[in-house]
Design a protein around this motif. Structure first.
Motif, PDB file in Angstrom:
ATOM      1  N   LEU A 158      12.037   0.846  -7.467  1.00  8.77           N
ATOM      2  CA  LEU A 158      11.954   1.855  -8.315  1.00  8.77           C
ATOM      3  C   LEU A 158      12.525   3.174  -7.574  1.00  8.77           C
ATOM      4  O   LEU A 158      12.118   3.548  -6.556  1.00  8.77           O
ATOM      5  N   VAL A 159      13.218   4.104  -8.335  1.00  6.39           N
ATOM      6  CA  VAL A 159      13.716   5.343  -7.510  1.00  6.39           C
ATOM      7  C   VAL A 159      13.487   6.301  -8.593  1.00  6.39           C
ATOM      8  O   VAL A 159      13.859   6.134  -9.922  1.00  6.39           O
ATOM      9  N   THR A 160      12.895   7.451  -8.227  1.00  4.84           N
ATOM     10  CA  THR A 160      12.665   8.589  -9.103  1.00  4.84           C
ATOM     11  C   THR A 160      13.045   9.932  -8.216  1.00  4.84           C
ATOM     12  O   THR A 160      12.860  10.177  -7.229  1.00  4.84           O
ATOM     13  N   PRO A 161      13.409  11.064  -8.839  1.00  8.41           N
ATOM     14  CA  PRO A 161      13.549  12.169  -8.468  1.00  8.41           C
ATOM     15  C   PRO A 161      12.165  12.873  -8.086  1.00  8.41           C
ATOM     16  O   PRO A 161      11.273  12.820  -8.834  1.00  8.41           O
ATOM     17  N   VAL A 162      12.472  13.794  -7.024  1.00  9.84           N
ATOM     18  CA  VAL A 162      11.243  14.586  -6.526  1.00  9.84           C
ATOM     19  C   VAL A 162      10.831  15.717  -7.411  1.00  9.84           C
ATOM     20  O   VAL A 162      12.019  16.374  -7.950  1.00  9.84           O
ATOM     21  N   ASP A 163       9.618  16.211  -7.636  1.00  7.05           N
ATOM     22  CA  ASP A 163       9.191  17.222  -8.445  1.00  7.05           C
ATOM     23  C   ASP A 163       9.934  17.278 -10.159  1.00  7.05           C
ATOM     24  O   ASP A 163      10.195  18.143 -10.797  1.00  7.05           O
ATOM     25  N   VAL A 164      10.036  15.902 -10.765  1.00 15.07           N
ATOM     26  CA  VAL A 164      10.284  15.676 -11.761  1.00 15.07           C
ATOM     27  C   VAL A 164       9.254  14.896 -12.544  1.00 15.07           C
ATOM     28  O   VAL A 164       8.981  13.687 -11.957  1.00 15.07           O
ATOM     29  N   PRO A 165       8.766  15.295 -13.621  1.00 15.32           N
ATOM     30  CA  PRO A 165       7.604  14.628 -14.397  1.00 15.32           C
ATOM     31  C   PRO A 165       8.090  13.375 -14.648  1.00 15.32           C
ATOM     32  O   PRO A 165       9.121  13.130 -15.475  1.00 15.32           O
ATOM     33  N   ILE A 166       7.335  12.336 -14.443  1.00 13.11           N
ATOM     34  CA  ILE A 166       7.636  10.682 -14.803  1.00 13.11           C
ATOM     35  C   ILE A 166       6.593  10.283 -15.761  1.00 13.11           C
ATOM     36  O   ILE A 166       5.620  10.433 -15.732  1.00 13.11           O
ATOM     37  N   LEU A 198       1.355   6.073 -18.097  1.00 18.24           N
ATOM     38  CA  LEU A 198       0.864   6.822 -16.930  1.00 18.24           C
ATOM     39  C   LEU A 198       2.047   8.131 -16.659  1.00 18.24           C
ATOM     40  O   LEU A 198       3.025   7.651 -16.618  1.00 18.24           O
ATOM     41  N   ASN A 199       1.573   9.361 -16.449  1.00 21.13           N
ATOM     42  CA  ASN A 199       2.111  10.447 -16.086  1.00 21.13           C
ATOM     43  C   ASN A 199       1.981  10.812 -14.772  1.00 21.13           C
ATOM     44  O   ASN A 199       0.784  10.927 -14.365  1.00 21.13           O
ATOM     45  N   ALA A 200       3.027  11.061 -13.971  1.00 17.57           N
ATOM     46  CA  ALA A 200       2.818  11.482 -12.544  1.00 17.57           C
ATOM     47  C   ALA A 200       4.040  12.063 -12.250  1.00 17.57           C
ATOM     48  O   ALA A 200       5.084  12.256 -12.944  1.00 17.57           O
ATOM     49  N   VAL A 201       3.900  12.778 -10.875  1.00 20.01           N
ATOM     50  CA  VAL A 201       4.954  13.368 -10.402  1.00 20.01           C
ATOM     51  C   VAL A 201       4.860  13.303  -8.832  1.00 20.01           C
ATOM     52  O   VAL A 201       3.882  13.171  -8.157  1.00 20.01           O
ATOM     53  N   LEU A 202       5.976  13.008  -8.158  1.00 16.79           N
ATOM     54  CA  LEU A 202       6.220  12.797  -6.778  1.00 16.79           C
ATOM     55  C   LEU A 202       6.682  14.342  -6.245  1.00 16.79           C
ATOM     56  O   LEU A 202       7.654  14.833  -6.727  1.00 16.79           O
ATOM     57  N   ASN A 203       6.012  14.570  -4.996  1.00 11.61           N
ATOM     58  CA  ASN A 203       6.503  15.981  -4.393  1.00 11.61           C
ATOM     59  C   ASN A 203       7.260  16.077  -3.294  1.00 11.61           C
ATOM     60  O   ASN A 203       7.667  17.141  -2.528  1.00 11.61           O
ATOM     61  N   LYS A 204       7.368  14.838  -2.519  1.00 11.75           N
ATOM     62  CA  LYS A 204       7.833  14.701  -1.292  1.00 11.75           C
ATOM     63  C   LYS A 204       9.004  13.385  -1.152  1.00 11.75           C
ATOM     64  O   LYS A 204       8.473  12.500  -1.532  1.00 11.75           O
ATOM     65  N   PRO A 205      10.263  13.691  -0.967  1.00  9.34           N
ATOM     66  CA  PRO A 205      11.091  12.550  -0.676  1.00  9.34           C
ATOM     67  C   PRO A 205      10.550  11.493   0.392  1.00  9.34           C
ATOM     68  O   PRO A 205      10.134  11.935   1.472  1.00  9.34           O
ATOM     69  N   GLY A 206      11.074  10.350   0.156  1.00 16.60           N
ATOM     70  CA  GLY A 206      10.482   9.350   1.191  1.00 16.60           C
ATOM     71  C   GLY A 206      10.628   7.854   0.634  1.00 16.60           C
ATOM     72  O   GLY A 206      10.718   7.679  -0.654  1.00 16.60           O
ATOM     73  N   ASP A 207      10.297   6.850   1.439  1.00 18.76           N
ATOM     74  CA  ASP A 207      10.308   5.461   1.265  1.00 18.76           C
ATOM     75  C   ASP A 207       8.947   4.866   0.908  1.00 18.76           C
ATOM     76  O   ASP A 207       8.158   5.214   2.149  1.00 18.76           O
ATOM     77  N   VAL A 230      13.704  10.576  -4.268  1.00 16.78           N
ATOM     78  CA  VAL A 230      15.058  11.223  -3.559  1.00 16.78           C
ATOM     79  C   VAL A 230      15.123  12.474  -4.702  1.00 16.78           C
ATOM     80  O   VAL A 230      14.448  12.847  -5.398  1.00 16.78           O
ATOM     81  N   SER A 231      16.087  13.291  -4.237  1.00 18.54           N
ATOM     82  CA  SER A 231      16.432  14.523  -4.557  1.00 18.54           C
ATOM     83  C   SER A 231      17.105  14.299  -5.862  1.00 18.54           C
ATOM     84  O   SER A 231      17.654  13.266  -6.324  1.00 18.54           O
ATOM     85  N   ALA A 232      17.151  15.420  -6.790  1.00 19.69           N
ATOM     86  CA  ALA A 232      17.896  15.313  -8.273  1.00 19.69           C
ATOM     87  C   ALA A 232      19.246  14.770  -8.156  1.00 19.69           C
ATOM     88  O   ALA A 232      19.893  14.101  -8.785  1.00 19.69           O
ATOM     89  N   VAL A 239      22.070   6.600  -9.988  1.00 15.12           N
ATOM     90  CA  VAL A 239      22.351   6.257 -11.394  1.00 15.12           C
ATOM     91  C   VAL A 239      23.802   5.823 -11.609  1.00 15.12           C
ATOM     92  O   VAL A 239      24.023   5.017 -12.263  1.00 15.12           O
ATOM     93  N   GLN A 240      24.635   6.976 -11.217  1.00 16.38           N
ATOM     94  CA  GLN A 240      26.206   6.301 -11.370  1.00 16.38           C
ATOM     95  C   GLN A 240      26.445   5.080 -10.559  1.00 16.38           C
ATOM     96  O   GLN A 240      27.441   4.221 -11.215  1.00 16.38           O
TER      97      GLN A 240
END
Length: 350
Positions: A158-166, A198-207, A230-232, A239-240
């Motif tokens: 699973l990969v999501t951008p930081v500071d983006v609501p999921i 589930l609504n959540a958000v990650l605030n720091k990049p990392g594994d 990861v960053s945006a 994605v690409q």
């Protein structure tokens, strides 16, 4: 013979072991998980207000009224103290009231279905912000993540951008599981034929790591997945890269993937069949199977016709029943009952 100083230090060994642990639950990088960790801390501190004095007084009383202490006052007829009763009952009552208020507020504020209103404690979310939707399917014994807006999917990553609501939409293929990323938010159940959110958000990049926290059979202990924040810009690049994958996830491919397997490697799909998650949710991935939502809609229509037939007068009921028809109202998006005399003003959603 164990030295005396070593014997005294033995009770501290568990604390030394904990000192080397990464207590991710109490040190998360997601705002929701952080609020949950704060709630645990506050609750423990409030309870310690009672526990610590009781433990201290237990030792104090045992020492003061030991057999060898002849100076301690012996009062066998003492049986009541208003001040002591107020302290014994008043302090726990106040703590229970405070815990109740905190629980009531946090239960509503941290409701997993509730859309987020902030990125973190210093940054609110604009009303126009659109969350990233990720569809999660718990399989035996692996995880499938579908990104409907991007048209891609992955297995056990699973990969999501930081500071983006999921916004996670979660279901299961066969048995109940629990979707859990300790650093992001709390546990949410994945159940076949049902969808949880589930609504959540990650605030720091990392594994980070995610897992199933509900026993579901032979491969449960290996039902883990990698979670990368990861960053945006890095997310767009990922994605690409995913879209360049020749692998496609269609209905036939899903039925193959759904078969039980243990230690499934990470997989990427550059294309995903439209509405595949809805077919998984409604138990109709296989060709020729009827979707649960369609079956319920058809049953609802039949019940509407049967109920209308009972309301018709006995005379001429056959002729009037023949005039009944089911129509779909565009405004409501669901079936409504219509007769030759007019249309029902209470359409029922599909």
């Amino acid at each position: 013979m164990i030295p005396k100083i070593v014997r005294r230090g033995l009770p501290l060994l568990p604390l030394a072991a904990l000192a080397g642990c990464n207590t991710v639950v109490m040190n998360p990088t997601g705002d929701i998980a952080k609020q949950q960790a704060d709630l645990i801390t506050i609750s423990v501190l409030l309870m310690l207000i009672i526990i610590v004095p009781v433990m201290i007084l237990t030792v104090l009383f045992a020492w003061r009224y030991r057999k060898s202490n002849t100076s301690a006052k012996y009062e066998p007829d003492w049986d009541h103290s208003t001040k002591l009763e107020l302290l014994i009952w008043g302090a726990p009552l106040l703590i229970i009231i405070v815990l109740g208020l905190i629980t009531w507020v946090s239960t509503h504020k941290l409701d997993p279905y509730r859309p987020l209103d902030r990125i973190d404690e210093h940054r609110p979310i604009a009303a126009s912000t659109k969350p990233l939707e990720v569809q999660v399917v718990a399989l035996d014994w692996k995880w499938l993540f579908i990104y409907p807006e991007q048209g891609i999917a992955s297995v056990n990553e699973l990969v999501t951008p930081v500071d983006v609501p999921i916004r996670f939409k979660i279901t299961s293929s066969t048995v109940m599981n629990t979707f859990y990323i300790p650093t992001l938010a709390g546990m949410i159940y994945a159940m076949p034929g049902m969808e949880t959110t589930l609504n959540a958000v990650l605030n720091k990049p990392g594994d980070y790591k995610g897992l199933s926290a509900n026993f579901s059979g032979e491969g449960f202990s290996h039902m883990h997945f990698a979670y990368k924040g990861v960053s945006a810009g890095d997310f767009d690049a990922w994605v690409q890269k995913m879209k360049a994958s020749p692998e496609q996830l269609n209905r036939a491919g899903y039925l193959t993937l759904e078969k039980p397997s243990v230690r499934e490697p990470v997989r990427y799909y550059g294309q995903v069949e439209t509405a595949l998650f809805n077919r998984v949710l409604n138990r109709c991935v296989a060709e020729g199977s009827v979707c649960m939502n369609q079956q319920m809609a058809d049953d609802h229509k039949r019940n509407q016709v049967a109920a209308a037939a009972k309301r018709l007068p006995k005379q001429g009921s056959v002729a009037q029943l023949a005039e009944l028809e089911i129509c779909v109202t565009p405004e409501a998006g669901g079936p409504a009952l219509a007769t030759s005399a007019g249309t029902n003003n209470n359409p029922v959603k599909k």
